[in-house]
Design an enzyme around this catalytic site. Structure first.
Site, PDB file in Angstrom:
ATOM      1  CB  SER A   1      -8.375   0.672   6.018  1.00 16.39           C
ATOM      2  OG  SER A   1      -9.093   1.761   5.781  1.00 16.39           O
TER       3      SER A   1
ATOM      4  CE  LYS B   1      -3.978   1.846   2.625  1.00 15.49           C
ATOM      5  NZ  LYS B   1      -4.811   1.848   3.799  1.00 15.49           N
TER       6      LYS B   1
ATOM      7  CB  SER C   1      -8.343   3.278   2.853  1.00  9.99           C
ATOM      8  OG  SER C   1      -7.377   2.634   3.898  1.00  9.99           O
TER       9      SER C   1
END
Lengths: 471, 92
Positions: free
Chosen positions: A183, A84, A159
């Site tokens: 997330s 990420k 997310s």
């Protein structure tokens, strides 16, 4: 090698050791898939092809030199990982999916990045997400929305949107993520892969762009629970850089004792979509048949989770994002997107003199109430089973103008973050529209071994995690 | 508006209207916490239960070089960061 990529770490490493394929071939394959599908899915912000080739060559050399002993020394040898874009990677651009950090190249790497590399993993790129990890749909990225690989008109969940998509679409075997309020679990759930949100204080946050420091958990996604467990074995533990970490002695699993699984009454109420509910009831039936005792339990204050979260989190966000002044690195504050602005303002508001008592202090107290209820429940049961989100994946654009509605997507996620307990999201089927469904298992702090056991039990008898989207 | 200024955020007129509506909705939602009885409850600021985590006051030998620390900006002067001026020259 054939057309299909290995589904799990064991399969990959067997193939590498038996010379069925080389690490370079594996990397080529992933890169080819990224080239073919990522224009549509937008999971990657940066593809590190040169580095991946270099690490693959090193991997092949290690296998030649050490042969079978190599796995002992490098437990994640050859595992293609994408991070990420919140994880700092030395020398590789790290954006947090925000224009503020569009050109930022860090001078050091996150602990997790370093540990995975040291364990033999290969970095293939940096993944899209909601900017600063603010969001539940992957649409808040300054690099464009990420799309659900099962149907590109739907959100992949956020997310950690790119993390879910990259693993589901076979563009990485493992992806890292962060979970401040769902997330990791939400995109895992919406993309049909396994997601682990570990115990707060078990995996280092060092070198990961901070969102809300008392809630941020550093975890990852994979196709199988077993792989999730392997990666956790590498990432967990003290690093001398994050003072919240504790090397826990994980409780030993007692094989003779019957496991009790709690079903939280409040999580199966009015707000829950019928299809999601029916799917999880099927999972509960499955566990019953595995000689696991099912007990209904109650967390009456869990319904306040989102309210508590949307006070504590923006308060911590406003403080963490104050450091981005565009002086030492990054661009100016004028580059913050709408969601970051909303959260900074909300955070400053709830912390401001005159309102602090009514909002922030109150939220910290209700957080204690929720934690007390969670602790009580774990006196009765070993683990909890719950939905990850109230609905299956929703359409792109459906909730973007209505922040409150978007926030409520995470209503079942909040408890784990507020109380610091671990949660494992596992895929368990598809909706009528062909979109992934799943469930989450939660346990006491440092009960990951039990969650892995329960997750593996389910995956042993089902094959949802092996399904792949038509791209 | 005042809150935005305190956070050093630039918010346009249109944005003020939009944010007012959106944040107003969020704030009226979170006000539900007023219903919860928290008398005698202590506040939670963290969940680890750890207190005073110490380490030895030593460098680890891999400290950031000046060059690396400055690598994030083009605006440097003699090994320092250049910051925007905070004070105005008086016109005396």
């Amino acid at each position: 090698m054939g057309n299909t990529l290995p589904n799990n770490i064991n399969e990959l490493q067997k193939g590498l050791l038996n010379k069925k394929f080389s690490a370079v071939e594996i990397v080529e394959k992933y890169l080819a898939r990224i080239r073919s599908y990522d224009k549509k899915l937008n999971a990657f912000i940066t593809v590190t092809d040169e580095l991946a080739y270099e690490q693959a060559k090193r991997t092949d050399k290690l296998i030649r030199g050490l042969s079978n002993r190599v796995i002992k020394q490098y437990p994640l040898l050859g595992v293609v990982v994408a991070h990420k874009d919140l994880f700092l990677t030395k020398g590789i651009r790290t954006t947090a999916a925000s224009s503020v950090l569009r050109d930022y190249v860090p001078a050091y790497s996150a602990t997790v990045v370093e540990r995975l590399e040291k364990a033999g993993a290969i970095i293939i790129g940096k993944l899209n997400c909601d900017a600063w990890a603010h969001g539940s749909s992957g649409e808040n990225s300054d690099f464009g929305a990420t799309k659900n690989p099962w149907n590109s008109e739907y959100v992949p969940g956020g997310s950690s949107s790119g993390s879910g998509v990259s693993v589901a679409a076979g563009m990485a075997l493992v992806a890292t993520g962060t979970d401040t309020c769902g997330s990791i679990r939400l995109p895992a759930n919406y993309c049909g892969v396994v997601g682990l949100k570990p115990t707060y204080g078990s995996v280092s946050r060092y070198g990961v762009v901070a969102m809300a420091s008392s809630l941020d958990s550093i975890g990852h996604m994979a196709r199988t629970v077993e792989d999730g467990e392997k990666v956790y074995g590498i990432t967990k533990g003290e690093d001398g850089k994050d003072a919240t970490l504790k090397n826990s002695s994980y409780p030993k699993l007692q094989t003779s004792k019957k496991i009790t699984l709690g079903v939280v009454r409040e999580f199966f109420g009015d707000g829950l979509d019928g299809e999601v509910k029916k799917n999880i009831e099927g999972v509960i039936e499955f566990y019953k048949k595995q000689d696991i005792e099912i007990v209904e339990v109650s967390l009456p204050s869990s319904k306040y989770g989102i309210s508590v979260y949307y006070i504590i989190q923006p308060a911590e966000v406003s403080s963490n994002l104050a450091r981005y002044d565009g002086v030492r690195y990054g661009n100016s504050r004028s580059m913050f997107g709408d969601e970051a602005k909303r959260r900074i303002m909300l955070g400053n508001y709830v912390l401001s003199a005159g309102y602090w008592d009514a909002y922030y202090l109150k939220a910290m107290k209700v957080r204690s109430v929720i934690i007390n209820e969670v602790n009580e429940v774990f006196e009765k049961v070993d683990a909890l089973i719950a939905p990850v989100a109230p609905t299956p994946p929703f359409r792109l654009g459906e909730r973007t103008d209505d922040p409150l509605k978007m926030y409520l997507t995470d209503i079942y996620a909040a408890v784990a973050n507020l109380s610091g307990i671990p949660s494992l999201a596992v895929p368990s089927g598809f909706s009528k529209k062909g979109l992934p469904l799943g469930f989450q298992l939660m346990g006491q702090r440092f009960s990951e071994p039990l969650l892995f056991k329960l997750g593996k039990l389910y995956q042993k008898e089902t094959d949802w995690h092996l399904k792949q989207p038509d791209l | 508006m005042h809150v935005a200024k305190l956070a050093n955020l630039h918010v346009s007129k249109d944005e003020v209207e939009k944010f007012k509506r959106q944040l107003g909705e969020v704030i009226s939602y979170i006000e539900e916490l007023g219903q919860v009885d928290t008398s005698g409850v202590e506040a939670t600021s963290q969940t680890t239960g750890l207190e005073n985590v110490y380490r030895e006051d030593k460098t680890s030998g891999c400290e950031l070089k000046q060059e690396d620390a400055l690598s994030g900006t083009d605006e440097t002067h003699n090994g320092y960061f250049v910051v925007p001026a905070l004070l105005k020259k008086s016109s005396m």
